[in-house]
Scaffold this motif. Structure first.
Motif, mmCIF file in Angstrom:
data_model
loop_
_atom_site.group_PDB
_atom_site.id
_atom_site.type_symbol
_atom_site.label_atom_id
_atom_site.label_comp_id
_atom_site.label_asym_id
_atom_site.label_seq_id
_atom_site.Cartn_x
_atom_site.Cartn_y
_atom_site.Cartn_z
ATOM 1 N N MET A 89 0.793 -1.256 -0.199
ATOM 2 C CA MET A 89 -0.010 0.215 -0.116
ATOM 3 C C MET A 89 1.003 1.296 -0.065
ATOM 4 S SD MET A 89 -3.442 -0.440 2.413
ATOM 5 C CE MET A 89 -2.860 -1.509 3.844
ATOM 6 N N VAL A 90 1.885 1.301 0.987
ATOM 7 C CA VAL A 90 2.691 2.588 1.083
ATOM 8 C C VAL A 90 3.392 2.687 -0.129
ATOM 9 C CG1 VAL A 90 4.714 3.493 2.105
ATOM 10 C CG2 VAL A 90 2.761 2.511 3.513
ATOM 11 N N ASP A 91 4.262 1.432 -0.835
ATOM 12 C CA ASP A 91 4.690 1.523 -2.141
ATOM 13 C C ASP A 91 3.979 2.270 -3.115
ATOM 14 O OD1 ASP A 91 7.064 0.382 -1.024
ATOM 15 O OD2 ASP A 91 6.706 -1.897 -1.721
ATOM 16 N N ALA A 92 2.629 1.431 -3.350
ATOM 17 C CA ALA A 92 1.764 2.191 -4.463
ATOM 18 C C ALA A 92 1.529 3.664 -4.162
ATOM 19 C CB ALA A 92 0.501 1.332 -4.518
ATOM 20 N N TYR A 93 1.371 4.055 -2.829
ATOM 21 C CA TYR A 93 0.969 5.459 -2.613
ATOM 22 C C TYR A 93 1.954 6.336 -3.040
ATOM 23 C CZ TYR A 93 -0.339 10.017 -0.598
ATOM 24 O OH TYR A 93 -0.502 11.202 -0.534
ATOM 25 N N VAL A 94 3.432 5.785 -2.541
ATOM 26 C CA VAL A 94 4.382 6.804 -3.044
ATOM 27 C C VAL A 94 4.943 6.831 -4.530
ATOM 28 C CG1 VAL A 94 7.120 6.729 -2.706
ATOM 29 C CG2 VAL A 94 5.687 6.398 -0.809
ATOM 30 N N GLU A 95 4.594 5.862 -5.219
ATOM 31 C CA GLU A 95 4.589 5.827 -6.537
ATOM 32 C C GLU A 95 3.470 6.721 -7.130
ATOM 33 O OE1 GLU A 95 4.191 2.967 -10.265
ATOM 34 O OE2 GLU A 95 5.472 1.826 -8.400
ATOM 35 N N LYS A 96 2.373 6.751 -6.513
ATOM 36 C CA LYS A 96 1.503 7.343 -7.211
ATOM 37 C C LYS A 96 1.322 9.004 -6.831
ATOM 38 C CE LYS A 96 -2.991 6.189 -6.936
ATOM 39 N NZ LYS A 96 -4.206 5.801 -6.320
ATOM 40 N N ALA A 97 1.978 9.256 -5.616
ATOM 41 C CA ALA A 97 2.216 10.655 -5.141
ATOM 42 C C ALA A 97 3.374 11.229 -6.055
ATOM 43 C CB ALA A 97 2.310 10.742 -3.591
ATOM 44 N N ASP A 98 4.301 10.545 -6.119
ATOM 45 C CA ASP A 98 5.728 11.136 -6.784
ATOM 46 C C ASP A 98 5.140 11.459 -8.242
ATOM 47 O OD1 ASP A 98 7.062 11.032 -4.538
ATOM 48 O OD2 ASP A 98 8.152 9.088 -5.047
#
Length: 186
Positions: free
Chosen positions: A98-107
């Protein structure tokens, strides 16, 4: 002046819609949590067929919690806490994903629309971050409960806590970068 009023009204509507989405997202998260609990009950039922009557009553209490929705949002936590198996709502792998996906999306997010569209994009991402942060907090509470019940050793608990803190730091860093990208200090 008219432009400022229209922008303010747009932001107000956006915030109201975000609040509604939060309730829906919270409901969906509770339903997923209930589904996981029912799966855990089924697994326990298969492991201990003699305890079938206890698991049936637990399953009925989970169903009752499902029908009572957000007003009793702590009900699934209580069921998780009383589960005899050392389990949590999410695994560390799920939380990391979840964190990986969010970090990628936010970046990858860039403000390339109108002011209103940019605000909507920002608050949508911000709402997603809050949901993940809530999941991390829930996991932390569940780990603490497992430790207090002597299901986890001190070393296991500390190790999991450190892993969880790293995920929280990554999420916070992504949030900070998102705020910088959109020029919003939230």
């Amino acid at each position: 002046m008219k432009k400022k009023i229209v922008i303010a009204a747009g932001i107000a509507v956006l915030l109201l819609l975000t609040g509604c989405q939060s309730d829906r997202a919270e409901m969906e998260a509770l339903r997923k949590q209930i589904d996981r609990l029912e799966q855990q009950i089924s697994a326990l039922e298969q492991q201990n067929p003699a305890d079938h009557t206890d698991t049936v009553s637990s399953q009925e209490s989970v169903s009752a919690a499902d029908s009572s929705v957000p007003e009793q949002s702590s009900a699934p936590d209580k069921d998780t806490q009383s589960a005899p198996a050392p389990s949590t709502t999410y695994t560390m792998e799920e939380l990391t994903a979840m964190v990986d996906a969010y970090v990628e999306k936010a970046d990858a997010a860039t403000p390339n629309g109108t002011v209103s569209e940019n605000m909507e994009q920002f608050f949508s991402l911000k709402q997603e971050e809050k949901q993940i942060d809530h999941a991390l907090d829930l996991h932390e509470d569940e780990l603490e409960n497992l430790y207090r019940r002597n299901v986890l050793t001190r070393e296991e608990y500390k190790s999991l806590e450190r892993d969880l803190e790293r995920l929280e730091d990554r999420l916070d860093d992504a949030e900070d970068r998102l705020e910088y990208t959109f020029g919003i200090d939230d």
